[in-house]
Design a protein around this motif. Structure first.
Motif, PDB file in Angstrom:
ATOM      1  N   VAL A   1      -3.969  -6.436 -10.409  1.00 14.35           N
ATOM      2  CA  VAL A   1      -4.529  -7.117 -11.588  1.00 14.35           C
ATOM      3  C   VAL A   1      -4.206  -6.560 -12.972  1.00 14.35           C
ATOM      4  CG1 VAL A   1      -6.743  -7.925 -12.581  1.00 14.35           C
ATOM      5  CG2 VAL A   1      -6.164  -8.183  -9.878  1.00 14.35           C
ATOM      6  N   GLY A   2      -4.276  -5.038 -12.986  1.00 16.41           N
ATOM      7  CA  GLY A   2      -4.053  -4.516 -14.095  1.00 16.41           C
ATOM      8  C   GLY A   2      -2.773  -4.441 -14.618  1.00 16.41           C
ATOM      9  N   THR A   3      -1.740  -4.715 -13.725  1.00 17.53           N
ATOM     10  CA  THR A   3      -0.365  -4.780 -13.963  1.00 17.53           C
ATOM     11  C   THR A   3       0.101  -6.114 -14.645  1.00 17.53           C
ATOM     12  OG1 THR A   3       0.202  -3.126 -12.236  1.00 17.53           O
ATOM     13  CG2 THR A   3       2.039  -4.761 -12.985  1.00 17.53           C
ATOM     14  N   VAL A   4      -0.568  -7.225 -14.138  1.00 14.40           N
ATOM     15  CA  VAL A   4      -0.269  -8.234 -14.748  1.00 14.40           C
ATOM     16  C   VAL A   4      -0.878  -8.791 -15.854  1.00 14.40           C
ATOM     17  CG1 VAL A   4      -0.779 -10.940 -13.962  1.00 14.40           C
ATOM     18  CG2 VAL A   4      -0.122  -9.393 -12.147  1.00 14.40           C
ATOM     19  N   VAL A   5      -2.226  -8.234 -16.023  1.00 14.66           N
ATOM     20  CA  VAL A   5      -2.912  -8.268 -17.179  1.00 14.66           C
ATOM     21  C   VAL A   5      -2.191  -7.599 -18.584  1.00 14.66           C
ATOM     22  CG1 VAL A   5      -5.077  -7.973 -18.666  1.00 14.66           C
ATOM     23  CG2 VAL A   5      -4.834  -8.839 -16.342  1.00 14.66           C
ATOM     24  N   PHE A   6      -1.768  -6.571 -18.230  1.00 15.27           N
ATOM     25  CA  PHE A   6      -1.083  -5.520 -19.274  1.00 15.27           C
ATOM     26  C   PHE A   6       0.231  -6.194 -19.580  1.00 15.27           C
ATOM     27  CE2 PHE A   6       1.929  -2.348 -20.295  1.00 15.27           C
ATOM     28  CZ  PHE A   6       1.218  -1.305 -21.380  1.00 15.27           C
ATOM     29  N   SER A   7       1.031  -6.616 -18.472  1.00 16.09           N
ATOM     30  CA  SER A   7       2.426  -7.006 -18.820  1.00 16.09           C
ATOM     31  C   SER A   7       2.110  -8.461 -19.551  1.00 16.09           C
ATOM     32  CB  SER A   7       3.126  -7.267 -17.730  1.00 16.09           C
ATOM     33  OG  SER A   7       2.424  -8.120 -16.669  1.00 16.09           O
ATOM     34  N   MET A   8       1.462  -9.296 -19.215  1.00 19.95           N
ATOM     35  CA  MET A   8       1.296 -10.541 -19.713  1.00 19.95           C
ATOM     36  C   MET A   8       0.697 -10.436 -21.268  1.00 19.95           C
ATOM     37  SD  MET A   8       2.257 -12.860 -17.658  1.00 19.95           S
ATOM     38  CE  MET A   8       1.778 -14.301 -18.462  1.00 19.95           C
TER      39      MET A   8
ATOM     40  N   GLN B   1       0.862  -1.121  -0.153  1.00 21.21           N
ATOM     41  CA  GLN B   1       0.053   0.089   0.000  1.00 21.21           C
ATOM     42  C   GLN B   1       0.827   1.269   0.050  1.00 21.21           C
ATOM     43  OE1 GLN B   1      -0.641  -2.511   1.980  1.00 21.21           O
ATOM     44  NE2 GLN B   1      -2.785  -3.026   2.053  1.00 21.21           N
ATOM     45  N   LYS B   2       2.157   1.198   0.708  1.00 19.32           N
ATOM     46  CA  LYS B   2       2.814   2.164   0.931  1.00 19.32           C
ATOM     47  C   LYS B   2       3.549   2.648  -0.634  1.00 19.32           C
ATOM     48  CE  LYS B   2       7.284   3.469   2.592  1.00 19.32           C
ATOM     49  NZ  LYS B   2       8.659   3.176   3.498  1.00 19.32           N
ATOM     50  N   MET B   3       3.910   1.261  -1.281  1.00 16.29           N
ATOM     51  CA  MET B   3       4.196   1.731  -2.640  1.00 16.29           C
ATOM     52  C   MET B   3       3.654   2.234  -3.506  1.00 16.29           C
ATOM     53  SD  MET B   3       6.149  -0.923  -5.248  1.00 16.29           S
ATOM     54  CE  MET B   3       4.909  -1.686  -5.359  1.00 16.29           C
ATOM     55  N   PHE B   4       2.323   1.786  -3.546  1.00 12.35           N
ATOM     56  CA  PHE B   4       0.931   2.314  -4.454  1.00 12.35           C
ATOM     57  C   PHE B   4       0.735   3.585  -4.377  1.00 12.35           C
ATOM     58  CE2 PHE B   4      -3.496   2.644  -5.261  1.00 12.35           C
ATOM     59  CZ  PHE B   4      -3.475   2.554  -6.451  1.00 12.35           C
ATOM     60  N   MET B   5       0.710   4.153  -2.958  1.00 10.23           N
ATOM     61  CA  MET B   5       0.362   5.548  -2.710  1.00 10.23           C
ATOM     62  C   MET B   5       1.673   6.299  -3.298  1.00 10.23           C
ATOM     63  SD  MET B   5      -2.598   5.863  -1.510  1.00 10.23           S
ATOM     64  CE  MET B   5      -2.686   7.387  -1.203  1.00 10.23           C
TER      65      MET B   5
ATOM     66  N   LEU C   1      -8.368   1.804  -0.455  1.00  8.18           N
ATOM     67  CA  LEU C   1      -7.128   1.523  -0.708  1.00  8.18           C
ATOM     68  C   LEU C   1      -6.854   0.273  -1.256  1.00  8.18           C
ATOM     69  CD1 LEU C   1      -4.441   2.844  -1.178  1.00  8.18           C
ATOM     70  CD2 LEU C   1      -4.139   2.632   1.299  1.00  8.18           C
ATOM     71  N   ASN C   2      -7.356  -0.605  -0.265  1.00  7.15           N
ATOM     72  CA  ASN C   2      -7.009  -2.165  -0.613  1.00  7.15           C
ATOM     73  C   ASN C   2      -7.875  -2.570  -1.986  1.00  7.15           C
ATOM     74  OD1 ASN C   2      -5.732  -2.485   1.765  1.00  7.15           O
ATOM     75  ND2 ASN C   2      -7.622  -3.117   2.934  1.00  7.15           N
ATOM     76  N   VAL C   3      -9.050  -1.788  -2.228  1.00 10.59           N
ATOM     77  CA  VAL C   3      -9.595  -2.145  -3.599  1.00 10.59           C
ATOM     78  C   VAL C   3      -8.852  -1.795  -4.500  1.00 10.59           C
ATOM     79  CG1 VAL C   3     -11.673  -1.996  -4.915  1.00 10.59           C
ATOM     80  CG2 VAL C   3     -11.967  -2.562  -2.564  1.00 10.59           C
ATOM     81  N   ALA C   4      -8.326  -0.397  -4.387  1.00  8.56           N
ATOM     82  CA  ALA C   4      -7.392   0.330  -5.542  1.00  8.56           C
ATOM     83  C   ALA C   4      -6.272  -0.743  -5.620  1.00  8.56           C
ATOM     84  CB  ALA C   4      -7.229   1.624  -5.162  1.00  8.56           C
ATOM     85  N   VAL C   5      -5.638  -0.964  -4.601  1.00  8.35           N
ATOM     86  CA  VAL C   5      -4.368  -1.950  -4.877  1.00  8.35           C
ATOM     87  C   VAL C   5      -4.530  -3.198  -5.400  1.00  8.35           C
ATOM     88  CG1 VAL C   5      -2.804  -3.162  -3.587  1.00  8.35           C
ATOM     89  CG2 VAL C   5      -3.241  -0.866  -2.846  1.00  8.35           C
TER      90      VAL C   5
ATOM     91  N   PHE D   1       3.656  -0.840 -14.662  1.00 12.16           N
ATOM     92  CA  PHE D   1       3.063  -0.348 -13.433  1.00 12.16           C
ATOM     93  C   PHE D   1       2.202   0.920 -13.358  1.00 12.16           C
ATOM     94  CE2 PHE D   1       7.716  -2.051 -12.206  1.00 12.16           C
ATOM     95  CZ  PHE D   1       7.150  -3.281 -11.406  1.00 12.16           C
ATOM     96  N   TYR D   2       2.377   1.567 -14.154  1.00 12.08           N
ATOM     97  CA  TYR D   2       1.399   3.046 -14.347  1.00 12.08           C
ATOM     98  C   TYR D   2       0.517   2.777 -15.785  1.00 12.08           C
ATOM     99  CZ  TYR D   2       4.995   5.124 -11.357  1.00 12.08           C
ATOM    100  OH  TYR D   2       5.765   5.460 -10.121  1.00 12.08           O
TER     101      TYR D   2
END
Length: 541
Positions: free
Chosen positions: A123-130, A3-7, A114-118, A232-233
């Protein structure tokens, strides 16, 4: 910690987006005066900044973004959604449904924005990269599958260009039916691939020199870094815009290297080769390749850059000035209640549950009580054991082995002095550390060698502990409840002097928490943690 890294990433993403927009707006003016290297350095700096999610801000930044209000609204929504007790009671009369409803209510009541956003971000990072990696590996597999034999003339010319450029590494040359324009790919096994097209010796020489220039400049590795940033972004359109513009700039830089020191006739022939290659480009280029299909607009930019190359300045002074402006401006924005300081579990609300009392080890102070202020975001303590921290706690208090199982500790990571390095704020509750007025807290720092050391011990500490956004002598103020021993409880403010905070008894009394913004760390229900086995002890039972 995630959560810290995400914020931190959100904060940096907002700042960098503004800079990206500024660069895009200034480019039409600066591109006419300076060579492409100025923009290359800017894009590279922003790329590195995005990969290092450590906020660099002034402690009292004039522009402050507070996520507490949004999280508060979400919490209120959850309360309203499940406040219809009559409906729930009716459903509970049906055994089959009652247990399911009870689990859902329990789950959603603990859910935070925050937990939902993380979760969505991961999920978005994994889907995008894969998705993009699958496309890349599929392309490389097909390019090998449909490879054609190289002619002796092509092999000889390729070896000659490599020798002229001082390239000794085994860079391969391949022809393939599936590519429409020359490109290069591969970090471990770099490969130049050309289409099944008849080229003149001059055209092929220029093409190979262009692609091998990408190799010498490590552009494929840079494109991999860009891919990581986009993964990541993925949620930020400005980052994708930067990636597109960076790829354009990479091509401009490559052109400048190829034509460096050449006459106008050489430049003209080089432009003809570029135009011929781009005319054959169709479809979408793959990631991690030097093939950049930017269309005729990009070709026009490349031609203008080639023709005006000898008349442009390096722009070192302008680049330095722009860099200073970017650094200073980015330091003026800060998340005033950064959720990156700990695992964000719940929002501090104005309506509170009755405080719990700790009846073990004569701790009579209030614990687990949420702080009544909408400007203060509450964070539960870290849930993972920290073996290095446990060792330093045991050594500091000299706790006997028999008491380790009954001494618990709570900790959070906080940056108290704004130096970008987190301190560890830990509260230790046990027979050697607690009394009628509260428990003992340790401020622990990490040395350059990775060792932990106790910087200060504070007694009479009750949780939660408010880390205020106000800064005194370079350190954030700490607000705690001072009570116990029959005295009426009141909040006090602790300030630092020469890197040490004053004691709770010497703290400045304040009238409530009105007007204070910040975060309430160790905002746990201590008794509930003990009942559910979530509390961290110095030795597992």
């Amino acid at each position: 910690m995630i959560q810290k890294m995400f914020m931190n990433m959100l904060e940096i993403s907002i700042i960098v987006s503004v800079i990206i927009l500024a660069v895009c707006l200034l480019s039409p003016i600066l591109d006419k005066k300076y060579i492409a290297k100025w923009k290359y350095v800017v894009w590279l700096g922003l790329t590195v900044r995005l990969l290092v999610p450590i906020p660099i801000t002034f402690p009292n930044a004039p522009i402050q973004i507070n996520p507490a209000q949004v999280m508060q609204e979400s919490s209120n929504w959850q309360v309203n959604l499940f406040s219809n007790q009559q409906m729930i009671e009716e459903l509970h009369k049906q055994p089959e449904i009652g247990s399911v409803i009870e689990k859902q209510v329990s789950f959603l009541s603990d859910l935070s924005v925050l937990n939902v956003a993380v979760g969505i971000w991961l999920v978005g990072t994994v889907v995008f990269s894969m998705y993009h990696l699958f496309g890349y590996f599929n392309f490389t597999r097909n390019s090998k599958r449909w490879s054609l034999a190289r002619t002796a003339e092509q092999e000889k010319l390729f070896a000659q260009v490599k020798a002229d450029m001082g390239i000794r590494r085994n860079v391969s040359l391949r022809r393939s039916k599936i590519v429409k324009s020359p490109m290069m790919y591969g970090i471990i096994h770099p490969t130049v691939i050309i289409p099944h097209t008849e080229y003149s010796e001059t055209d092929l020489h220029l093409i190979l020199k262009h692609e091998l220039t990408h190799y010498k400049r490590h552009d494929i590795e840079l494109k991999f870094v860009l891919f990581l940033v986009r993964s990541f972004y993925w949620f930020n359109p400005f980052v994708h815009l930067m990636s597109k513009k960076f790829n354009e700039t990479i091509e401009l830089i490559c052109d400048e290297y190829v034509i460096s020191g050449k006459d106008s006739s050489y430049k003209k022939r080089y432009m003809e080769t570029i135009l011929h290659s781009v005319e054959q480009q169709t479809g979408k280029s793959s990631i991690l390749t030097s093939n950049y299909n930017g269309g005729l607009k990009v070709v026009k930019k490349r031609f203008q850059n080639i023709l005006l190359n000898g008349n442009k300045k390096k722009g070192i002074f302008s680049l330095a000035a722009f860099t200073i402006v970017c650094v200073v401006s980015s330091s003026l924005v800060v998340f005033s209640a950064s959720a990156g300081e700990a695992d964000a579990k719940k929002v501090v609300e104005e309506t509170q549950t009755p405080p719990h009392k700790e009846d073990i080890y004569s701790v009579q102070g209030e614990v687990g009580k949420q702080v009544p202020s909408e400007k203060i975001v509450g964070f539960q303590a870290e849930s993972e054991r920290n073996s290095k921290l446990e060792k330093i706690i045991i050594a500091h208090f000299e706790i006997p082995l028999k008491d380790l199982e009954t001494t618990k500790y709570y900790y959070n990571y906080v940056d108290l002095n704004g130096d970008g390095k987190d301190e560890i704020f830990t509260v230790v509750m046990g027979p050697y550390t607690s009394g009628s007025g509260g428990s003992t807290a340790l401020l622990v720092t990490e040395t350059d060698s990775g060792e932990l050391r106790v910087n200060q011990a504070l007694t009479l500490i009750q949780t939660p502990v408010v880390i205020s956004d106000n800064v005194t002598n370079g350190y954030k103020e700490i607000v705690v409840m001072n009570s116990g021993g029959g005295a009426e409880g009141h909040f006090v403010k602790l300030t630092a002097d020469e890197e040490k905070y004053n004691s709770v008894n010497d703290g400045t009394p304040i009238e409530g928490l009105k007007g204070i913004s910040g975060m309430a760390i160790i905002n746990n229900d201590i008794v509930k943690d003990m009942e559910e086995g979530k509390a961290l002890y110095l030795q597992e039972k």
